[in-house]
Motif scaffolding. Structure first.
Motif, PDB file in Angstrom:
ATOM      1  N   VAL A 159       4.048  26.403  -2.384  1.00  0.00           N
ATOM      2  CA  VAL A 159       3.393  25.333  -1.629  1.00  0.00           C
ATOM      3  C   VAL A 159       2.300  24.668  -2.468  1.00  0.00           C
ATOM      4  CG1 VAL A 159       1.983  24.813   0.394  1.00  0.00           C
ATOM      5  CG2 VAL A 159       3.923  26.369   0.603  1.00  0.00           C
ATOM      6  N   THR A 214      11.573  30.525  -0.847  1.00  0.00           N
ATOM      7  CA  THR A 214      10.900  29.393  -0.222  1.00  0.00           C
ATOM      8  C   THR A 214      11.370  28.076  -0.830  1.00  0.00           C
ATOM      9  OG1 THR A 214       8.964  30.834   0.048  1.00  0.00           O
ATOM     10  CG2 THR A 214       8.652  28.487   0.445  1.00  0.00           C
ATOM     11  N   LYS A 249       6.093  24.418   5.982  1.00  0.00           N
ATOM     12  CA  LYS A 249       5.469  25.296   5.005  1.00  0.00           C
ATOM     13  C   LYS A 249       4.410  26.157   5.685  1.00  0.00           C
ATOM     14  CE  LYS A 249       6.255  21.935   1.335  1.00  0.00           C
ATOM     15  NZ  LYS A 249       5.643  20.989   0.365  1.00  0.00           N
TER      16      LYS A 249
END
Length: 478
Positions: free
Chosen positions: A332, A291, A313
């Protein structure tokens, strides 16, 4: 007098020379520690290669994933991508459920394998529905809202069940019986046929708002059958509440054309996320690294592929319809584990392993030195016993010979201590015995020296006669 046998340095010292392995043991221990450290470092820093299933061939999804793989390689980060080509999202999800891929690109409203989580949003797909207004001279279309679709035919782009299922949800929530609406599906390579089919009363597509194929299809129907009338999903909020995988959204005015403006005003609709998904049990650290890399290269990807701008996200809310993967959520939310958090267990494991290797090496070294320790104890006992022999020596030559033998023993003992075969305590005990031995040597030399002087005084020498004779002669002359 010969040197006493108890001070003779015989071949007993040879075991020390044969077992003088301390440098080799130290080298072996060092190499073992270095090997373990390098193995751990290599394992920790080795890039993870993730398989990602995406399709169909030539689609925007596949092009974007291929670009991501190239960007990851060029960046040289901790993650690499190995794309697996599929014929669509359904096959991609089947591969994910079968454990044949690590990641998959799929629509969020499809049936997911158990324990599947979202990693990132590739884009947001919008439902676009419109009806042709009819060309001049022809009858005007009576379809101006979704409620008017009952008894009509609607062309749907997409051969899978996802768009048809979504259409039925929209119809049912809008008060239209889905059974009274005829649905005709077209593949993306047969859109031209759809726009030319005059038996169709309305059209439906699902995709990104800036998708060229949607704007081109709308423009084609406008040319053939008049300006489109966009059908708003007025019950979008109710659908989103009852079906959490769908979201209520708006299509802004002019989203598909500026002149003439299409649509001429904003309209309500339904949106579905197009996702990168992974098994929930998949490595949290690896997904977090993926990510992080994805959002690091997103801007550079957008320069060549505008679709990369849509990457978002994932939803990290606890009550999300498709929860975010723990690794993606950690990135995140800024809760990624530090280096020590990730590898402290391995570091402590390495420390324990090295400690164990050190203990084994120390035991082995102690075991191999057992003969040298025994030899040192024997030398000390011999030196202690030799003190009695020193006190019985009758000549300085004997004392010198015993001193030389003691010097040899001292050299052997110091070498053993230097090699680590004997400890400081053993050396201190040896030093005490050696000091007693030297004191006995000094005392015996003094005794032998005094005895020699006494013997010389009792027996006149030629020198004495030479001295006394002139003295006698001189006295007689007087």
């Amino acid at each position: 007098m010969p040197v006493p046998s108890d001070l003779s340095v015989t071949g007993d010292a040879s075991p020390r020379r044969r077992n003088r392995l301390s440098p080799w043991l130290a080298l072996a221990s060092g190499l073992s520690a270095l090997t373990v450290a390098l193995a751990i470092a290599y394992w920790a820093w080795q890039p993870a290669t993730l398989r990602i299933a995406v399709g169909p061939p030539g689609s925007d999804d596949q092009m974007l994933v291929l670009a991501m793989a190239q960007a990851f390689d060029a960046k040289g980060g901790p993650v690499r991508l190995a794309p697996i080509e599929t014929d669509g999202t359904l096959q991609s999800l089947n591969l994910l459920g079968g454990g044949k891929t690590d990641l998959a690109v799929a629509r969020g409203d499809l049936e997911m394998p158990s324990e599947t989580s979202s990693v990132a949003i590739m884009r947001r797909n919008f439902v676009v529905m419109w009806a042709p207004s009819g060309r001049k001279g022809a009858g005007k279309s009576k379809v101006t809202e979704i409620a008017a679709l009952s008894g009509r035919r609607i062309g749907v782009v997409g051969l899978g069940d996802a768009n048809v299922t979504l259409l039925r949800v929209i119809l049912a929530e809008s008060g239209v019986n889905p059974q009274k609406v005829s649905v005709v599906q077209f593949g993306t390579d047969h859109i031209a046929e759809m726009t030319q089919d005059t038996t169709l009363d309305a059209f439906m597509m699902v995709g990104a708002l800036d998708a060229k194929v949607i704007a081109d299809t709308i423009a084609a129907t406008a040319r053939l059958r008049g300006e489109p009338k966009f059908l708003g999903v007025d019950v979008s909020d109710a659908i989103a509440e009852r079906h959490p995988l769908y979201e209520s959204e708006e299509i802004p005015a002019g989203a598909f054309a500026a002149s003439p403006q299409r649509p001429d005003d904003k309209i309500d609709t339904i949106a579905i996320n197009h996702l990168i998904v992974a098994p929930s049990w998949f490595s949290e650290d690896t997904v977090a690294a993926f990510t992080r890399e994805l959002f690091a290269v997103r801007q550079s990807l957008a320069k060549d592929l505008p679709t990369a701008r849509h990457i978002q996200k994932p939803d990290t809310d606890k009550d999300a319809a498709l929860p975010a993967h723990p690794g993606a959520a950690a990135y995140v939310d800024g809760n990624e584990r530090s280096f020590m958090d990730k590898y402290s267990d391995y570091i402590w494991g390495a420390v324990l392993l090295l400690s164990g290797l050190g203990s084994v090496a120390a035991w082995l070294r102690h075991y191999l030195r057992r003969e040298e320790r025994s030899l040192n104890a024997l030398h000390r006992d011999r030196l202690l016993t030799a003190i009695s022999s020193v006190r019985e020596a009758t000549s300085l030559d004997d004392l010198a010979a015993m001193q030389r033998a003691a010097d040899d023993i001292l050299r052997e003992t110091l070498a053993c201590h230097e090699d680590g075969a004997i400890e400081d305590g053993d050396l201190a005990a040896f030093s005490l015995v050696l000091a007693q031995f030297h004191q006995a040597i000094v005392d015996r030399r003094a005794v032998i020296g005094n005895a020699t002087k006494a013997d010389d005084a009792d027996l006149p020498t030629e020198r004495d006669g030479a001295v006394l004779q002139p003295f006698a002669i001189s006295t007689a002359a007087r």
